[in-house]
Design a protein around this motif. Sequence first.
Motif, PDB file in Angstrom:
ATOM      1  N   MET A   1       0.823  -1.214   0.000  1.00 37.98           N
ATOM      2  CA  MET A   1       0.000   0.000   0.000  1.00 37.98           C
ATOM      3  C   MET A   1       0.855   1.261   0.000  1.00 37.98           C
ATOM      4  O   MET A   1       0.429   2.270  -0.531  1.00 37.98           O
ATOM      5  N   GLU A   2       1.998   1.187   0.607  1.00 39.58           N
ATOM      6  CA  GLU A   2       2.955   2.304   0.643  1.00 39.58           C
ATOM      7  C   GLU A   2       2.354   3.635   1.074  1.00 39.58           C
ATOM      8  O   GLU A   2       2.603   4.681   0.482  1.00 39.58           O
ATOM      9  N   GLU A   3       1.484   3.600   2.088  1.00 38.76           N
ATOM     10  CA  GLU A   3       0.981   4.859   2.617  1.00 38.76           C
ATOM     11  C   GLU A   3       2.108   5.624   3.295  1.00 38.76           C
ATOM     12  O   GLU A   3       2.948   5.047   3.972  1.00 38.76           O
ATOM     13  N   ASN A   4       2.089   6.917   3.102  1.00 34.85           N
ATOM     14  CA  ASN A   4       3.090   7.772   3.721  1.00 34.85           C
ATOM     15  C   ASN A   4       2.508   8.337   5.020  1.00 34.85           C
ATOM     16  O   ASN A   4       2.004   9.452   5.067  1.00 34.85           O
ATOM     17  N   LEU A   5       2.608   7.535   6.097  1.00 30.70           N
ATOM     18  CA  LEU A   5       1.985   7.933   7.358  1.00 30.70           C
ATOM     19  C   LEU A   5       2.620   9.184   7.949  1.00 30.70           C
ATOM     20  O   LEU A   5       1.937   9.979   8.585  1.00 30.70           O
ATOM     21  N   ASP A   6       3.919   9.349   7.768  1.00 32.31           N
ATOM     22  CA  ASP A   6       4.555  10.581   8.268  1.00 32.31           C
ATOM     23  C   ASP A   6       3.920  11.808   7.641  1.00 32.31           C
ATOM     24  O   ASP A   6       3.629  12.785   8.324  1.00 32.31           O
ATOM     25  N   GLU A   7       3.709  11.730   6.347  1.00 36.42           N
ATOM     26  CA  GLU A   7       3.132  12.883   5.655  1.00 36.42           C
ATOM     27  C   GLU A   7       1.651  13.039   5.989  1.00 36.42           C
ATOM     28  O   GLU A   7       1.157  14.151   6.148  1.00 36.42           O
ATOM     29  N   ILE A   8       0.935  11.920   6.115  1.00 37.24           N
ATOM     30  CA  ILE A   8      -0.494  11.977   6.409  1.00 37.24           C
ATOM     31  C   ILE A   8      -0.737  12.544   7.807  1.00 37.24           C
ATOM     32  O   ILE A   8      -1.625  13.380   8.007  1.00 37.24           O
ATOM     33  N   LEU A   9       0.052  12.107   8.786  1.00 36.00           N
ATOM     34  CA  LEU A   9      -0.225  12.471  10.179  1.00 36.00           C
ATOM     35  C   LEU A   9       0.576  13.672  10.677  1.00 36.00           C
ATOM     36  O   LEU A   9       0.169  14.332  11.629  1.00 36.00           O
ATOM     37  N   LEU A  10       1.710  13.947  10.036  1.00 36.04           N
ATOM     38  CA  LEU A  10       2.558  15.045  10.510  1.00 36.04           C
ATOM     39  C   LEU A  10       2.724  16.149   9.461  1.00 36.04           C
ATOM     40  O   LEU A  10       3.423  17.123   9.693  1.00 36.04           O
ATOM     41  N   GLY A  11       2.069  16.006   8.317  1.00 35.24           N
ATOM     42  CA  GLY A  11       2.326  16.894   7.183  1.00 35.24           C
ATOM     43  C   GLY A  11       1.437  18.112   7.080  1.00 35.24           C
ATOM     44  O   GLY A  11       1.467  18.810   6.074  1.00 35.24           O
ATOM     45  N   GLY A  12       0.598  18.380   8.083  1.00 31.23           N
ATOM     46  CA  GLY A  12      -0.130  19.639   8.068  1.00 31.23           C
ATOM     47  C   GLY A  12      -1.619  19.556   7.823  1.00 31.23           C
ATOM     48  O   GLY A  12      -2.267  20.586   7.660  1.00 31.23           O
ATOM     49  N   GLN A  13      -2.187  18.362   7.767  1.00 32.16           N
ATOM     50  CA  GLN A  13      -3.658  18.311   7.692  1.00 32.16           C
ATOM     51  C   GLN A  13      -4.275  18.034   9.053  1.00 32.16           C
ATOM     52  O   GLN A  13      -5.454  18.307   9.280  1.00 32.16           O
ATOM     53  N   THR A  14      -3.487  17.500   9.978  1.00 33.03           N
ATOM     54  CA  THR A  14      -3.886  17.356  11.383  1.00 33.03           C
ATOM     55  C   THR A  14      -2.683  17.743  12.230  1.00 33.03           C
ATOM     56  O   THR A  14      -1.547  17.691  11.751  1.00 33.03           O
ATOM     57  N   PHE A  15      -2.953  18.151  13.454  1.00 33.77           N
ATOM     58  CA  PHE A  15      -1.852  18.527  14.354  1.00 33.77           C
ATOM     59  C   PHE A  15      -1.961  17.763  15.658  1.00 33.77           C
ATOM     60  O   PHE A  15      -1.416  18.161  16.684  1.00 33.77           O
ATOM     61  N   SER A  16      -2.679  16.641  15.639  1.00 37.15           N
ATOM     62  CA  SER A  16      -2.988  15.937  16.886  1.00 37.15           C
ATOM     63  C   SER A  16      -2.110  14.716  17.133  1.00 37.15           C
ATOM     64  O   SER A  16      -2.167  14.149  18.216  1.00 37.15           O
ATOM     65  N   TRP A  17      -1.323  14.325  16.157  1.00 32.71           N
ATOM     66  CA  TRP A  17      -0.550  13.094  16.310  1.00 32.71           C
ATOM     67  C   TRP A  17       0.888  13.372  16.702  1.00 32.71           C
ATOM     68  O   TRP A  17       1.494  14.331  16.255  1.00 32.71           O
ATOM     69  N   LYS A  18       1.421  12.469  17.532  1.00 34.41           N
ATOM     70  CA  LYS A  18       2.836  12.513  17.895  1.00 34.41           C
ATOM     71  C   LYS A  18       3.486  11.225  17.426  1.00 34.41           C
ATOM     72  O   LYS A  18       2.886  10.154  17.504  1.00 34.41           O
ATOM     73  N   LYS A  19       4.699  11.331  16.960  1.00 35.02           N
ATOM     74  CA  LYS A  19       5.446  10.125  16.594  1.00 35.02           C
ATOM     75  C   LYS A  19       6.285   9.696  17.784  1.00 35.02           C
ATOM     76  O   LYS A  19       7.016  10.505  18.368  1.00 35.02           O
ATOM     77  N   ASN A  20       6.162   8.436  18.156  1.00 40.64           N
ATOM     78  CA  ASN A  20       6.887   7.913  19.320  1.00 40.64           C
ATOM     79  C   ASN A  20       8.249   7.370  18.925  1.00 40.64           C
ATOM     80  O   ASN A  20       8.541   7.187  17.743  1.00 40.64           O
ATOM     81  N   ASP A  21       9.068   7.123  19.933  1.00 42.28           N
ATOM     82  CA  ASP A  21      10.427   6.659  19.684  1.00 42.28           C
ATOM     83  C   ASP A  21      10.469   5.330  18.927  1.00 42.28           C
ATOM     84  O   ASP A  21      11.409   5.050  18.192  1.00 42.28           O
ATOM     85  N   ASP A  22       9.428   4.496  19.145  1.00 44.48           N
ATOM     86  CA  ASP A  22       9.403   3.197  18.469  1.00 44.48           C
ATOM     87  C   ASP A  22       8.829   3.278  17.053  1.00 44.48           C
ATOM     88  O   ASP A  22       8.637   2.257  16.401  1.00 44.48           O
ATOM     89  N   GLY A  23       8.553   4.507  16.598  1.00 44.26           N
ATOM     90  CA  GLY A  23       8.044   4.667  15.239  1.00 44.26           C
ATOM     91  C   GLY A  23       6.533   4.650  15.137  1.00 44.26           C
ATOM     92  O   GLY A  23       5.987   4.919  14.067  1.00 44.26           O
ATOM     93  N   SER A  24       5.841   4.341  16.222  1.00 44.59           N
ATOM     94  CA  SER A  24       4.383   4.368  16.200  1.00 44.59           C
ATOM     95  C   SER A  24       3.891   5.808  16.348  1.00 44.59           C
ATOM     96  O   SER A  24       4.656   6.692  16.725  1.00 44.59           O
ATOM     97  N   PHE A  25       2.600   6.004  16.048  1.00 41.73           N
ATOM     98  CA  PHE A  25       1.979   7.320  16.178  1.00 41.73           C
ATOM     99  C   PHE A  25       0.866   7.236  17.210  1.00 41.73           C
ATOM    100  O   PHE A  25       0.142   6.240  17.267  1.00 41.73           O
ATOM    101  N   SER A  26       0.711   8.270  18.018  1.00 42.41           N
ATOM    102  CA  SER A  26      -0.376   8.263  18.990  1.00 42.41           C
ATOM    103  C   SER A  26      -1.091   9.608  19.015  1.00 42.41           C
ATOM    104  O   SER A  26      -0.522  10.656  18.713  1.00 42.41           O
ATOM    105  N   SER A  27      -2.377   9.535  19.377  1.00 42.06           N
ATOM    106  CA  SER A  27      -3.232  10.719  19.446  1.00 42.06           C
ATOM    107  C   SER A  27      -4.424  10.387  20.323  1.00 42.06           C
ATOM    108  O   SER A  27      -4.704   9.216  20.578  1.00 42.06           O
ATOM    109  N   VAL A  28      -5.110  11.413  20.803  1.00 42.00           N
ATOM    110  CA  VAL A  28      -6.388  11.205  21.477  1.00 42.00           C
ATOM    111  C   VAL A  28      -7.484  11.664  20.524  1.00 42.00           C
ATOM    112  O   VAL A  28      -7.531  12.836  20.145  1.00 42.00           O
ATOM    113  N   LEU A  29      -8.316  10.738  20.106  1.00 43.18           N
ATOM    114  CA  LEU A  29      -9.397  11.043  19.170  1.00 43.18           C
ATOM    115  C   LEU A  29     -10.643  10.286  19.591  1.00 43.18           C
ATOM    116  O   LEU A  29     -10.563   9.132  20.016  1.00 43.18           O
ATOM    117  N   GLY A  30     -11.794  10.916  19.473  1.00 45.60           N
ATOM    118  CA  GLY A  30     -13.032  10.257  19.853  1.00 45.60           C
ATOM    119  C   GLY A  30     -13.036   9.825  21.316  1.00 45.60           C
ATOM    120  O   GLY A  30     -13.651   8.818  21.663  1.00 45.60           O
TER     121      GLY A  30
END
Length: 247
Positions: A1-30
Amino acid sequence: MEENLDEILLGGQTFSWKKNDDGSFSSVLGGKVRRITRLEDAYDDPFLYDYFDLGYDYEKAKREIREKDEILKEAVDAVGTLRILRQDHFTATISFILSQNNNIKRITGLYERLSRRYGREVDEDMYSFPTPDEMKDATEEELRALGVGFRAPFILDAIAKCALLDEVDALEFDQAMEKLKEIKGIGDKVASCILIFGYHRTEGFPMDVWMKKVMSEYYPGKDKSYFAPYEALSQQYLFSWIRNKKE
DNA sequence: CACCAGGCCGTGC
DNA sequence: GCACGGCATGGT
């Protein structure tokens, strides 16, 4: 699928996600902490299934955008697969009010401070973004102390007019733009972003400083109609591409 | 010190 | 209609 999660979550359409040291992303939603490492992780979570718009065929859209011209081909190949997230009205509205004359890193920091000050701690050191009701007693002094600067009165106006945000859904695109612009601090660019990311209106085509460069350099004389029916997604590709372009 | 960042508003013409 | 300065803050 090659989704670009860095760009999707950190690229300026949302500001709620943080990238963790292990490479995962976290946010509080819903109202809950969400944590993913790959887009596949979102399929198990009904909230994230909707949030990531997983019912839509982005591979097909990407192929058609790529066929449009050589610039889009280069942009798509450089960026990978993007998605248009489905964020809630108020969060998107405040987020893009914060975005004016600002940069993504600082917007993310302000979003975090608003969450800590007005949101709920749903887990240890994890805060939800506030609702209009949770911000109803906010003052200009408080907001300025958090660092939002001249945007403080704009945020207060958005809170005061939050009922307006529910009326936008029923409107045609141009009317929806005008309705959002009734809030102070919301102009064409910010309204476009809110409509795309908070209402999933894919006709939006925000012109920020980066896109103005792209349009004048590569698409002189053209406007957003050239990119139909993929205005928003094409814009996202071009925005990501030019912003990350080297040299 | 300057200039910039997912701009908008008020003013002047 | 368009051009311009001002606006908070932090990074380069």
